[in-house]
Design a protein around this motif. Structure first.
Motif, PDB file in Angstrom:
ATOM      1  N   PRO A  54       0.823  -1.209   0.000  1.00 29.43           N
ATOM      2  CA  PRO A  54       0.000   0.000   0.000  1.00 29.43           C
ATOM      3  C   PRO A  54       0.856   1.258   0.000  1.00 29.43           C
ATOM      4  N   GLY A  55       0.292   2.277  -0.546  1.00 31.47           N
ATOM      5  CA  GLY A  55       1.013   3.536  -0.702  1.00 31.47           C
ATOM      6  C   GLY A  55       0.322   4.351  -1.760  1.00 31.47           C
ATOM      7  N   SER A  56       1.115   4.957  -2.623  1.00 31.45           N
ATOM      8  CA  SER A  56       0.531   5.818  -3.641  1.00 31.45           C
ATOM      9  C   SER A  56      -0.073   5.035  -4.801  1.00 31.45           C
ATOM     10  N   ALA A  57       0.380   3.796  -5.001  1.00 31.07           N
ATOM     11  CA  ALA A  57      -0.097   3.012  -6.134  1.00 31.07           C
ATOM     12  C   ALA A  57      -1.501   2.477  -5.869  1.00 31.07           C
ATOM     13  N   ARG A  58      -2.365   2.645  -6.859  1.00 35.76           N
ATOM     14  CA  ARG A  58      -3.718   2.107  -6.754  1.00 35.76           C
ATOM     15  C   ARG A  58      -3.942   1.116  -7.877  1.00 35.76           C
ATOM     16  N   PRO A  59      -4.243  -0.145  -7.558  1.00 36.63           N
ATOM     17  CA  PRO A  59      -4.413  -1.148  -8.610  1.00 36.63           C
ATOM     18  C   PRO A  59      -5.643  -0.861  -9.464  1.00 36.63           C
ATOM     19  N   ASN A  60      -5.575  -1.255 -10.735  1.00 35.47           N
ATOM     20  CA  ASN A  60      -6.713  -1.099 -11.634  1.00 35.47           C
ATOM     21  C   ASN A  60      -6.910  -2.364 -12.456  1.00 35.47           C
ATOM     22  N   LEU A  61      -8.118  -2.516 -12.945  1.00 34.33           N
ATOM     23  CA  LEU A  61      -8.492  -3.658 -13.778  1.00 34.33           C
ATOM     24  C   LEU A  61      -9.125  -3.112 -15.048  1.00 34.33           C
ATOM     25  N   VAL A  62      -8.692  -3.610 -16.208  1.00 34.20           N
ATOM     26  CA  VAL A  62      -9.187  -3.124 -17.497  1.00 34.20           C
ATOM     27  C   VAL A  62     -10.179  -4.138 -18.066  1.00 34.20           C
ATOM     28  N   LEU A  63     -11.323  -3.635 -18.490  1.00 35.80           N
ATOM     29  CA  LEU A  63     -12.368  -4.499 -19.036  1.00 35.80           C
ATOM     30  C   LEU A  63     -13.357  -3.654 -19.829  1.00 35.80           C
ATOM     31  N   GLY A  64     -14.198  -4.319 -20.592  1.00 37.52           N
ATOM     32  CA  GLY A  64     -15.209  -3.613 -21.362  1.00 37.52           C
ATOM     33  C   GLY A  64     -16.409  -3.247 -20.502  1.00 37.52           C
ATOM     34  N   ILE A  65     -17.149  -2.247 -20.936  1.00 38.09           N
ATOM     35  CA  ILE A  65     -18.336  -1.804 -20.210  1.00 38.09           C
ATOM     36  C   ILE A  65     -19.411  -2.887 -20.217  1.00 38.09           C
ATOM     37  N   ASN A  66     -19.285  -3.852 -21.125  1.00 33.42           N
ATOM     38  CA  ASN A  66     -20.240  -4.951 -21.226  1.00 33.42           C
ATOM     39  C   ASN A  66     -19.977  -6.060 -20.217  1.00 33.42           C
ATOM     40  N   ALA A  67     -18.958  -5.910 -19.378  1.00 31.06           N
ATOM     41  CA  ALA A  67     -18.629  -6.950 -18.411  1.00 31.06           C
ATOM     42  C   ALA A  67     -19.777  -7.179 -17.441  1.00 31.06           C
ATOM     43  N   GLN A  68     -19.898  -8.409 -16.987  1.00 33.67           N
ATOM     44  CA  GLN A  68     -20.959  -8.760 -16.041  1.00 33.67           C
ATOM     45  C   GLN A  68     -20.779  -7.972 -14.748  1.00 33.67           C
ATOM     46  N   GLU A 113      -9.528   0.006  -9.033  1.00 35.44           N
ATOM     47  CA  GLU A 113     -10.122   0.935  -9.991  1.00 35.44           C
ATOM     48  C   GLU A 113     -10.574   0.166 -11.234  1.00 35.44           C
ATOM     49  N   ALA A 114     -11.837   0.304 -11.584  1.00 33.66           N
ATOM     50  CA  ALA A 114     -12.351  -0.331 -12.796  1.00 33.66           C
ATOM     51  C   ALA A 114     -12.173   0.620 -13.975  1.00 33.66           C
ATOM     52  N   ARG A 115     -11.349   0.230 -14.927  1.00 39.88           N
ATOM     53  CA  ARG A 115     -11.158   1.022 -16.141  1.00 39.88           C
ATOM     54  C   ARG A 115     -11.928   0.329 -17.261  1.00 39.88           C
ATOM     55  N   GLN A 116     -13.114   0.846 -17.522  1.00 44.20           N
ATOM     56  CA  GLN A 116     -14.033   0.204 -18.450  1.00 44.20           C
ATOM     57  C   GLN A 116     -14.075   0.932 -19.783  1.00 44.20           C
ATOM     58  N   LEU A 117     -13.885   0.165 -20.821  1.00 42.99           N
ATOM     59  CA  LEU A 117     -13.899   0.704 -22.175  1.00 42.99           C
ATOM     60  C   LEU A 117     -15.335   0.783 -22.664  1.00 42.99           C
ATOM     61  N   PRO A 118     -15.823   1.970 -23.030  1.00 40.79           N
ATOM     62  CA  PRO A 118     -17.226   2.085 -23.460  1.00 40.79           C
ATOM     63  C   PRO A 118     -17.444   1.495 -24.847  1.00 40.79           C
ATOM     64  N   MET A 119     -18.724   1.283 -25.159  1.00 45.47           N
ATOM     65  CA  MET A 119     -19.090   0.874 -26.511  1.00 45.47           C
ATOM     66  C   MET A 119     -18.994   2.074 -27.441  1.00 45.47           C
ATOM     67  N   GLU A 120     -18.691   1.795 -28.698  1.00 44.53           N
ATOM     68  CA  GLU A 120     -18.628   2.868 -29.691  1.00 44.53           C
ATOM     69  C   GLU A 120     -19.186   2.341 -30.999  1.00 44.53           C
ATOM     70  N   GLY A 121     -20.161   3.060 -31.574  1.00 42.73           N
ATOM     71  CA  GLY A 121     -20.701   2.673 -32.867  1.00 42.73           C
ATOM     72  C   GLY A 121     -21.254   1.262 -32.847  1.00 42.73           C
ATOM     73  N   ASP A 122     -20.764   0.439 -33.783  1.00 39.73           N
ATOM     74  CA  ASP A 122     -21.204  -0.951 -33.861  1.00 39.73           C
ATOM     75  C   ASP A 122     -20.296  -1.892 -33.085  1.00 39.73           C
ATOM     76  N   ARG A 123     -19.388  -1.346 -32.303  1.00 39.30           N
ATOM     77  CA  ARG A 123     -18.539  -2.189 -31.446  1.00 39.30           C
ATOM     78  C   ARG A 123     -19.184  -2.239 -30.068  1.00 39.30           C
ATOM     79  N   PHE A 124     -19.657  -3.428 -29.707  1.00 38.73           N
ATOM     80  CA  PHE A 124     -20.412  -3.579 -28.476  1.00 38.73           C
ATOM     81  C   PHE A 124     -19.616  -4.272 -27.367  1.00 38.73           C
ATOM     82  N   HIS A 125     -18.319  -4.431 -27.584  1.00 33.33           N
ATOM     83  CA  HIS A 125     -17.474  -4.994 -26.529  1.00 33.33           C
ATOM     84  C   HIS A 125     -16.060  -4.426 -26.644  1.00 33.33           C
ATOM     85  N   LEU A 126     -15.164  -5.009 -25.911  1.00 35.58           N
ATOM     86  CA  LEU A 126     -13.811  -4.484 -25.760  1.00 35.58           C
ATOM     87  C   LEU A 126     -13.034  -4.512 -27.077  1.00 35.58           C
ATOM     88  N   ASP A 127     -12.281  -3.444 -27.336  1.00 32.13           N
ATOM     89  CA  ASP A 127     -11.337  -3.384 -28.454  1.00 32.13           C
ATOM     90  C   ASP A 127      -9.935  -3.602 -27.894  1.00 32.13           C
TER      91      ASP A 127
END
Length: 479
Positions: free
Chosen positions: A158-172, A185-199
């Motif tokens: 613990p300290g200044s570092a904060r863990p994060n997890l990368v996933l799509g906004i479509n995640a359960q 920290e949840a870093r969620q990639l939003p949907m864009e256009g016709d892409r409905f999951h993670l790029d």
């Protein structure tokens, strides 16, 4: 009572009691009198077992028909032999491995079978366990990723570092819970256009030295599509070459991990990819078992930190355990082994192919009606999503969901998450037991509604998040 339910401390004067049919006879074996018990507090005296059974059974008649529930991914039919096995083993606690060594052995065999099915380089080195469902399995996988990261970054956390997890906004939704509960920290990639999951490439742009892992989803609950796991791993390989940062991938295969091995054997998504550290699936979805059972597997012992495993001896013998729950039934694990033994690879392939065929055939029939645009076609998960076509202005998917419910069909209608909240869709989940005949009936009932819906002046105004009873946060929670 659910911890989120609200109870009352005593029966309210104007509140009716549970109704007991006089035909139930001697409802109260103590007094010999038929007496309606209260709803929200324990009655003073017992009921006869047959009377209690009938009261509960009558109330449950108001539930929907599970076979017509096209919202749920959860198995709604098993063979009678599986039901008998589950009934005969319902008193077995899976955690008591010393007392029930054969049940524990069946659990180990299931883990070994899944390791082989998911192409582990050395199945004997895979570590795995059963869970209550994919939600718990995902929590365990997330904990393992976080613990490996904290061990590598002990000088910063613990300290200044904060863990994060990368996933799509479509995640359960269980992944949002994991990040919330374990302060990631949840870093969620939003949907864009016709892409409905993670790029893959956009996901890598969210990564840094504090990323504990990236989640790839083999079968999105929003539309049934597979995320490109192999491309995600390749992008992370290139990222490691540039930065030296090694980020693992967890595959959330709640549904797809029991579809792809049989129907898409050449698809690279599993332990054949060295970057895949762990995989989960729901035995009670396309694993064809009644709820609730899930599975979590790690590539090897290094992927699951030893200090997450607890050992207790007060049940007899040394018992290692990695779970959020302790006591839980062993019957679902036994049913999973029965299903593996019963079907084998050829049987699973036949069942899953039949389900996909039904989904693709029904999707074509919906498209041929002319009022709808398909987002997916059931050719990955046996699931397809559709919305109203641009020329349809008199009704929307929420109207369809409400009207189909009147004929017994439970079909969810919901809006997509950021950045496609403008898109409202319906989703049809095809499972074993949803036959071609039932699919034909669904198509007929839907077609029968269309003339009346087309004559509406406009869609009905309602709260789209609550109007159908199927807002998507509920469906995402079915793990």
């Amino acid at each position: 009572m659910s911890p989120l339910s609200h109870g009352t401390s005593q029966q309210q004067p104007d509140e009716p009691a549970l109704a007991v049919n006089p035909f139930s006879g001697q409802a109260n074996p103590v007094s010999g009198m038929t007496e309606d018990p209260p709803k929200h507090r324990l009655a003073e005296r017992p009921l006869a077992p047959d009377t209690a059974y009938q009261v509960v059974r009558d109330e449950l008649m108001l539930d929907g028909n599970a076979r017509l529930n096209l919202a749920t991914f959860v198995t709604t039919w098993m063979e009678p032999q599986a039901g008998r096995l589950m009934g005969e083993s319902r008193d077995k606690n899976i955690i008591d491995k010393d007392e029930y060594p054969r049940t524990a052995e069946l659990e180990r065999r299931c883990v070994a079978m899944l390791a082989d099915l998911w192409n582990a380089p050395d199945p004997s080195q895979v570590v795995g366990c059963s869970t209550t469902g994919s939600s718990e399995a995902c929590m365990l996988a997330g904990l393992a990723m976080k613990r490996r990261w904290t061990q590598r970054n002990a000088d910063r956390y613990p300290g200044s570092a904060r863990p994060n997890l990368v996933l799509g906004i479509n995640a359960q939704v269980c992944w949002e819970k994991f990040c919330n509960y374990w302060e990631v920290e949840a870093r969620q990639l939003p949907m864009e256009g016709d892409r409905f999951h993670l790029d893959p490439h956009e996901a890598v742009e969210l990564c840094d030295e504090n990323t504990i892992g990236v989640v790839g989803i083999l079968g999105s609950t929003f539309d049934g599509s597979y995320e490109p796991i192999a491309q995600l791993c390749a992008a992370l390989d290139a990222y490691q070459e540039r930065t030296g940062i090694d980020i693992p991938v967890h595959v959330d295969g709640a549904s797809g991990a029991m579809i792809a091995p049989f129907l898409d054997p050449d698809l690279q998504w599993d332990f054949r990819l060295p970057r895949v550290a762990s995989i989960n699936t729901s035995g009670h979805k396309y694993g064809l078992v009644y709820p609730g059972v899930g599975w979590a597997l790690w590539r090897d012992k290094a992927a699951l930190p030893e200090d997450l495993i607890f050992r207790v001896n007060y049940l007899g013998g040394d018992m290692p355990t990695f779970a959020l729950n302790f006591s839980r039934p062993g019957s679902q694990v036994i049913a999973q082994y029965y299903t593996f033994l019963r079907l084998g690879r050829e049987g699973f392939r036949a069942v899953q192919q039949a389900t996909r065929d039904v989904a693709m055939s029904l999707a074509r029939k919906v498209e041929d009606m002319g009022d709808f645009t398909l987002l997916t076609r059931g050719d990955q998960l046996p699931v397809f999503a559709f919305t109203t076509a641009d020329h349809v202005t008199s009704y929307d998917v929420f109207d369809i969901s409400r009207r189909m419910r009147e004929t017994g069909w439970l079909v969810p209608a919901y809006t997509f998450p950021p950045n496609r909240q403008d898109l409202a869709v319906m989703r049809v989940v095809c499972r074993n037991g949803f036959t071609r005949d039932l699919a034909d009936l669904f198509a007929q009932d839907l077609a029968r509604l269309l003339p009346e819906l087309r004559d509406q002046p406009h869609p009905m105004v309602r709260d789209h998040q609550a109007g159908t009873g199927f807002h998507h946060s509920e469906n995402r929670a079915e793990r």
